[in-house]
Design a protein around this motif. Sequence first.
Motif, PDB file in Angstrom:
ATOM      1  N   ALA A   1       0.855  -1.192   0.000  1.00  0.00           N
ATOM      2  CA  ALA A   1       0.000   0.000   0.000  1.00  0.00           C
ATOM      3  C   ALA A   1       0.887   1.237   0.000  1.00  0.00           C
ATOM      4  O   ALA A   1       1.912   1.277   0.680  1.00  0.00           O
ATOM      5  CB  ALA A   1      -0.911   0.015   1.233  1.00  0.00           C
ATOM      6  N   VAL A   2       0.492   2.217  -0.775  1.00  0.00           N
ATOM      7  CA  VAL A   2       1.148   3.520  -0.762  1.00  0.00           C
ATOM      8  C   VAL A   2       0.207   4.440   0.005  1.00  0.00           C
ATOM      9  O   VAL A   2      -0.943   4.618  -0.382  1.00  0.00           O
ATOM     10  CB  VAL A   2       1.401   4.046  -2.191  1.00  0.00           C
ATOM     11  CG1 VAL A   2       2.054   5.422  -2.146  1.00  0.00           C
ATOM     12  CG2 VAL A   2       2.255   3.057  -2.977  1.00  0.00           C
ATOM     13  N   VAL A   3       0.701   4.969   1.126  1.00  0.00           N
ATOM     14  CA  VAL A   3      -0.153   5.702   2.052  1.00  0.00           C
ATOM     15  C   VAL A   3       0.416   7.094   2.282  1.00  0.00           C
ATOM     16  O   VAL A   3       1.625   7.253   2.493  1.00  0.00           O
ATOM     17  CB  VAL A   3      -0.226   4.954   3.410  1.00  0.00           C
ATOM     18  CG1 VAL A   3      -1.147   5.658   4.376  1.00  0.00           C
ATOM     19  CG2 VAL A   3      -0.665   3.517   3.200  1.00  0.00           C
ATOM     20  N   GLU A   4      -0.472   8.083   2.253  1.00  0.00           N
ATOM     21  CA  GLU A   4      -0.050   9.455   2.564  1.00  0.00           C
ATOM     22  C   GLU A   4       0.171   9.574   4.064  1.00  0.00           C
ATOM     23  O   GLU A   4      -0.648   9.122   4.862  1.00  0.00           O
ATOM     24  CB  GLU A   4      -1.088  10.460   2.088  1.00  0.00           C
ATOM     25  CG  GLU A   4      -0.555  11.872   2.130  1.00  0.00           C
ATOM     26  CD  GLU A   4      -1.251  12.810   1.165  1.00  0.00           C
ATOM     27  OE1 GLU A   4      -1.280  14.008   1.472  1.00  0.00           O
ATOM     28  OE2 GLU A   4      -1.751  12.348   0.126  1.00  0.00           O
ATOM     29  N   LEU A   5       1.293  10.158   4.436  1.00  0.00           N
ATOM     30  CA  LEU A   5       1.634  10.336   5.843  1.00  0.00           C
ATOM     31  C   LEU A   5       1.000  11.630   6.344  1.00  0.00           C
ATOM     32  O   LEU A   5       1.258  12.699   5.788  1.00  0.00           O
ATOM     33  CB  LEU A   5       3.152  10.378   6.006  1.00  0.00           C
ATOM     34  CG  LEU A   5       3.720  10.194   7.381  1.00  0.00           C
ATOM     35  CD1 LEU A   5       3.316   8.855   7.987  1.00  0.00           C
ATOM     36  CD2 LEU A   5       5.237  10.280   7.343  1.00  0.00           C
ATOM     37  N   PRO A   6       0.144  11.556   7.361  1.00  0.00           N
ATOM     38  CA  PRO A   6      -0.491  12.770   7.879  1.00  0.00           C
ATOM     39  C   PRO A   6       0.565  13.737   8.440  1.00  0.00           C
ATOM     40  O   PRO A   6       1.669  13.337   8.785  1.00  0.00           O
ATOM     41  CB  PRO A   6      -1.391  12.263   9.002  1.00  0.00           C
ATOM     42  CG  PRO A   6      -1.558  10.809   8.768  1.00  0.00           C
ATOM     43  CD  PRO A   6      -0.313  10.359   8.066  1.00  0.00           C
ATOM     44  N   PRO A   7       0.197  15.008   8.541  1.00  0.00           N
ATOM     45  CA  PRO A   7       1.148  16.009   9.056  1.00  0.00           C
ATOM     46  C   PRO A   7       1.679  15.657  10.445  1.00  0.00           C
ATOM     47  O   PRO A   7       0.968  15.074  11.261  1.00  0.00           O
ATOM     48  CB  PRO A   7       0.311  17.286   9.126  1.00  0.00           C
ATOM     49  CG  PRO A   7      -0.797  17.079   8.155  1.00  0.00           C
ATOM     50  CD  PRO A   7      -1.081  15.606   8.176  1.00  0.00           C
ATOM     51  N   TYR A   8       2.932  16.005  10.682  1.00  0.00           N
ATOM     52  CA  TYR A   8       3.556  15.857  11.996  1.00  0.00           C
ATOM     53  C   TYR A   8       4.397  17.097  12.258  1.00  0.00           C
ATOM     54  O   TYR A   8       4.901  17.728  11.329  1.00  0.00           O
ATOM     55  CB  TYR A   8       4.400  14.580  12.089  1.00  0.00           C
ATOM     56  CG  TYR A   8       5.471  14.431  11.032  1.00  0.00           C
ATOM     57  CD1 TYR A   8       6.731  15.012  11.188  1.00  0.00           C
ATOM     58  CD2 TYR A   8       5.244  13.702   9.871  1.00  0.00           C
ATOM     59  CE1 TYR A   8       7.721  14.872  10.229  1.00  0.00           C
ATOM     60  CE2 TYR A   8       6.218  13.557   8.912  1.00  0.00           C
ATOM     61  CZ  TYR A   8       7.461  14.142   9.087  1.00  0.00           C
ATOM     62  OH  TYR A   8       8.432  14.003   8.128  1.00  0.00           O
ATOM     63  N   ASP A   9       4.509  17.457  13.546  1.00  0.00           N
ATOM     64  CA  ASP A   9       5.326  18.603  13.926  1.00  0.00           C
ATOM     65  C   ASP A   9       6.763  18.195  14.183  1.00  0.00           C
ATOM     66  O   ASP A   9       7.690  18.905  13.825  1.00  0.00           O
ATOM     67  CB  ASP A   9       4.762  19.275  15.185  1.00  0.00           C
ATOM     68  CG  ASP A   9       3.424  19.941  14.924  1.00  0.00           C
ATOM     69  OD1 ASP A   9       3.221  20.441  13.801  1.00  0.00           O
ATOM     70  OD2 ASP A   9       2.575  19.934  15.832  1.00  0.00           O
ATOM     71  N   LYS A  10       6.934  17.067  14.850  1.00  0.00           N
ATOM     72  CA  LYS A  10       8.263  16.553  15.167  1.00  0.00           C
ATOM     73  C   LYS A  10       8.321  15.099  14.745  1.00  0.00           C
ATOM     74  O   LYS A  10       7.339  14.376  14.828  1.00  0.00           O
ATOM     75  CB  LYS A  10       8.549  16.674  16.667  1.00  0.00           C
ATOM     76  CG  LYS A  10       8.616  18.109  17.119  1.00  0.00           C
ATOM     77  CD  LYS A  10       9.043  18.212  18.558  1.00  0.00           C
ATOM     78  CE  LYS A  10       9.182  19.685  18.838  1.00  0.00           C
ATOM     79  NZ  LYS A  10       9.220  20.104  20.138  1.00  0.00           N
ATOM     80  N   VAL A  11       9.498  14.690  14.312  1.00  0.00           N
ATOM     81  CA  VAL A  11       9.666  13.311  13.884  1.00  0.00           C
ATOM     82  C   VAL A  11       9.685  12.413  15.115  1.00  0.00           C
ATOM     83  O   VAL A  11      10.451  12.620  16.046  1.00  0.00           O
ATOM     84  CB  VAL A  11      10.967  13.133  13.078  1.00  0.00           C
ATOM     85  CG1 VAL A  11      11.158  11.680  12.705  1.00  0.00           C
ATOM     86  CG2 VAL A  11      10.937  14.000  11.835  1.00  0.00           C
ATOM     87  N   GLY A  12       8.784  11.447  15.125  1.00  0.00           N
ATOM     88  CA  GLY A  12       8.752  10.425  16.169  1.00  0.00           C
ATOM     89  C   GLY A  12       8.826   9.086  15.478  1.00  0.00           C
ATOM     90  O   GLY A  12       9.325   8.991  14.361  1.00  0.00           O
ATOM     91  N   ALA A  13       8.339   8.062  16.098  1.00  0.00           N
ATOM     92  CA  ALA A  13       8.298   6.753  15.451  1.00  0.00           C
ATOM     93  C   ALA A  13       7.286   6.777  14.309  1.00  0.00           C
ATOM     94  O   ALA A  13       6.272   7.463  14.372  1.00  0.00           O
ATOM     95  CB  ALA A  13       7.921   5.683  16.468  1.00  0.00           C
ATOM     96  N   VAL A  14       7.569   6.020  13.280  1.00  0.00           N
ATOM     97  CA  VAL A  14       6.587   5.775  12.226  1.00  0.00           C
ATOM     98  C   VAL A  14       5.819   4.548  12.678  1.00  0.00           C
ATOM     99  O   VAL A  14       6.409   3.499  12.933  1.00  0.00           O
ATOM    100  CB  VAL A  14       7.252   5.523  10.864  1.00  0.00           C
ATOM    101  CG1 VAL A  14       6.238   5.055   9.844  1.00  0.00           C
ATOM    102  CG2 VAL A  14       7.950   6.773  10.388  1.00  0.00           C
TER     103      VAL A  14
END
Length: 179
Positions: free
Chosen positions: A125-138
Amino acid sequence: MSKRLSPLAQHALLIAIAVWISGCSAAPPENLPTPIEGYNHTSAAINRFTVNGGGGPNIGPHQGGGKQNCCVSLPTKWRPGLKVVIEWEKDPNVGASRFWKEPPFSDAWNQRMEEHRSHYTRHRAVVELPPYDKVGAVVVHFLPCDQVKVIATLHAYGHPQYAIKEPLNMEEPKTCQNS
């Protein structure tokens, strides 16, 4: 006795390594190595999965969290249209070998296991990543009907600010509609 680092300590160590490798420049890196975690909301086993080629842990039915694997590279700043590719293998008949009469790892058992593995399914699946402010775990959530949701977050599953609210033990439909 060796101790394992907590997920937060692992993430901090990865960031420190990224800064060190970048030559301690004043500018923040454009991308950061980000740990991968998963939750399985189905009765099948997720034997393995990847996010943009980076490996995630295997996950039993209705389980997840607690284990993180390294890594997928994410931009430090989210941008519109950011997508990730999720690939996974699923075992729909978890634990079948417990009931086999053949001695484990005998020729007959191995033949039976080969037949069992032929029923594994592979998905992408190709999935759009929702907005994030800081990089955390995926974090990848495997839902019924081979659907996935993905977020990059600093929060734990169940936290009020965690974006995905589906319970781990979801009711699965008898048939799935392919969309």
